[in-house]
Design a protein around this motif. Sequence first.
Motif, PDB file in Angstrom:
ATOM      1  N   UNK A   1     -19.237  68.149  -8.701  1.00 26.26           N
ATOM      2  CA  UNK A   1     -17.977  67.411  -8.652  1.00 26.26           C
ATOM      3  C   UNK A   1     -18.212  66.074  -7.957  1.00 26.26           C
ATOM      4  N   UNK A   2     -17.271  65.175  -8.106  1.00 25.72           N
ATOM      5  CA  UNK A   2     -17.314  63.862  -7.457  1.00 25.72           C
ATOM      6  C   UNK A   2     -16.275  63.799  -6.359  1.00 25.72           C
ATOM      7  N   UNK A   3     -16.610  63.091  -5.303  1.00 26.20           N
ATOM      8  CA  UNK A   3     -15.601  62.741  -4.301  1.00 26.20           C
ATOM      9  C   UNK A   3     -16.059  61.474  -3.604  1.00 26.20           C
ATOM     10  N   UNK A   4     -15.101  60.790  -3.017  1.00 22.07           N
ATOM     11  CA  UNK A   4     -15.401  59.563  -2.307  1.00 22.07           C
ATOM     12  C   UNK A   4     -15.941  59.864  -0.916  1.00 22.07           C
ATOM     13  N   UNK A   5     -16.907  59.060  -0.489  1.00 23.72           N
ATOM     14  CA  UNK A   5     -17.477  59.131   0.847  1.00 23.72           C
ATOM     15  C   UNK A   5     -17.273  57.767   1.484  1.00 23.72           C
ATOM     16  N   UNK A   6     -16.768  57.758   2.706  1.00 22.30           N
ATOM     17  CA  UNK A   6     -16.531  56.493   3.412  1.00 22.30           C
ATOM     18  C   UNK A   6     -17.778  56.098   4.184  1.00 22.30           C
ATOM     19  N   UNK A   7     -18.048  54.809   4.163  1.00 22.14           N
ATOM     20  CA  UNK A   7     -19.137  54.228   4.953  1.00 22.14           C
ATOM     21  C   UNK A   7     -18.635  52.895   5.487  1.00 22.14           C
ATOM     22  N   UNK A   8     -18.322  52.884   6.767  1.00 23.07           N
ATOM     23  CA  UNK A   8     -17.736  51.668   7.344  1.00 23.07           C
ATOM     24  C   UNK A   8     -16.379  51.429   6.734  1.00 23.07           C
ATOM     25  N   UNK A   9     -16.192  50.269   6.153  1.00 24.29           N
ATOM     26  CA  UNK A   9     -14.909  49.927   5.531  1.00 24.29           C
ATOM     27  C   UNK A   9     -14.917  50.159   4.024  1.00 24.29           C
ATOM     28  N   UNK A  10     -16.013  50.688   3.492  1.00 27.51           N
ATOM     29  CA  UNK A  10     -16.138  50.912   2.048  1.00 27.51           C
ATOM     30  C   UNK A  10     -16.114  52.391   1.707  1.00 27.51           C
ATOM     31  N   UNK A  11     -15.794  52.680   0.452  1.00 30.66           N
ATOM     32  CA  UNK A  11     -15.849  54.038  -0.079  1.00 30.66           C
ATOM     33  C   UNK A  11     -16.754  54.046  -1.298  1.00 30.66           C
ATOM     34  N   UNK A  12     -17.526  55.112  -1.433  1.00 30.36           N
ATOM     35  CA  UNK A  12     -18.442  55.247  -2.553  1.00 30.36           C
ATOM     36  C   UNK A  12     -18.236  56.599  -3.214  1.00 30.36           C
TER      37      UNK A  12
END
Length: 123
Positions: free
Chosen positions: A102-113
């Motif tokens: 599955x896909x999900x967003x991961x936050x890194x600093x002020x960005x999401x991937x």
Amino acid sequence: LRTKKDGTQIGFLAADAQGLIQVFGVAPSGGEVTRLTRQPHSVQGPFNFSPDGTQLAYIADNSIFITDLATGDYQRVTPRTPDETKPVSGVVWSHDGRMLGYNRFVRSGTSSYLQVFLLKRQD
């Protein structure tokens, strides 16, 4: 729409009597529509039947769930996440039914991937 591998059932999303989105099924030749999920939360997107046709994987309440189609029992298999890191898109079974992707967003600093996650099923 999704079908079981053996072609005996077509699954689709629709609202139940309480207005929650659930998965329902019907035979391709017609007949009675049956309710496949009984979630207290709306199903949040695409779903998939397991390769052996006995289970259904989907996202609800910002988590991955699996429903046993014979009993209707469901199990949350990932923790609930906040909206900004919730699973998105569909849940996909491996060919042998032992893993889910599955896909999900991961936050890194002020960005999401958007990232791909694999979940090994317990026997």
